[in-house]
Write a protein that holds these residues in place. Sequence first.
Motif, PDB file in Angstrom:
ATOM      1  N   ALA A  31       0.971  -1.284   0.026  1.00 56.34           N
ATOM      2  CA  ALA A  31       0.036  -0.061  -0.034  1.00 56.34           C
ATOM      3  C   ALA A  31       0.715   1.156  -0.171  1.00 56.34           C
ATOM      4  N   ARG A  66       2.063   1.877  -3.528  1.00 59.48           N
ATOM      5  CA  ARG A  66       1.234   2.363  -4.681  1.00 59.48           C
ATOM      6  C   ARG A  66       0.843   3.727  -4.015  1.00 59.48           C
ATOM      7  N   ARG A  89      -6.880   8.703  -7.145  1.00 62.25           N
ATOM      8  CA  ARG A  89      -6.710   7.771  -6.071  1.00 62.25           C
ATOM      9  C   ARG A  89      -6.349   8.435  -4.878  1.00 62.25           C
ATOM     10  N   TYR A 100      -6.545   0.742  -0.978  1.00 62.20           N
ATOM     11  CA  TYR A 100      -5.907   0.163  -1.956  1.00 62.20           C
ATOM     12  C   TYR A 100      -6.501  -1.322  -2.201  1.00 62.20           C
ATOM     13  N   SER A 159      -2.762  -1.261  -9.587  1.00 62.36           N
ATOM     14  CA  SER A 159      -4.124  -0.728  -9.668  1.00 62.36           C
ATOM     15  C   SER A 159      -4.599  -0.006 -10.869  1.00 62.36           C
TER      16      SER A 159
END
Length: 136
Positions: free
Chosen positions: A38, A41, A69, A120, A136
Motif C-alpha cells: 500500500a 502504491r 486515487r 488500495y 491498480s
Amino acid sequence: MSLEVPLPDMAPAACLVRVRVLAHLASTDPLGIRLRAAAGRFEADYHLAASPGRLRTNDPKVLSAARNRLLTVERVLGPDMAGMAEMLVLDRFTLSALRQRTGAGLEDARGVLVELAGVYRLTGWGQDVGRAFASS
C-alpha cells in the motif's frame, strides 16, 4: 475498516529511535507485506500526480487515475491521517520524528497504514496474493 489482527510484540521504543516506522511495521506486522504494498502504491501515485512530466507517461488517463486515487485516500483517511501517511511513506519518518511532530506512536502509525491498505483494497482476507500486488 477495522481488522482483528493482534499487534505484534513491539520492540522497546528506545530501540526504534533510528528505525523508520514503515520499515519496522513492514518487517514485524502480520500485514507487513500488504502495508508495504500500500505504501508503494501511495508513493507511486503521489509522484505520478505531482510530477507527470518527469515520469515516462503523458497519458492523461493515467495521471487522472493517480490523482483520483490520492483524492480517495484523502477522503477516506481524512486530512490528519493522510498527512501521517505522507510522513510515514514519503518522508520516511522514524518513531522519534513521528512522536515529535504528531505525538503518535507505533499503534497510530499502524492504524494509518492499515487504513491506507484498505483504500488500495489490499486487506481482504480471501484475496489472492497475485491480485493483492497487481497494480491498480
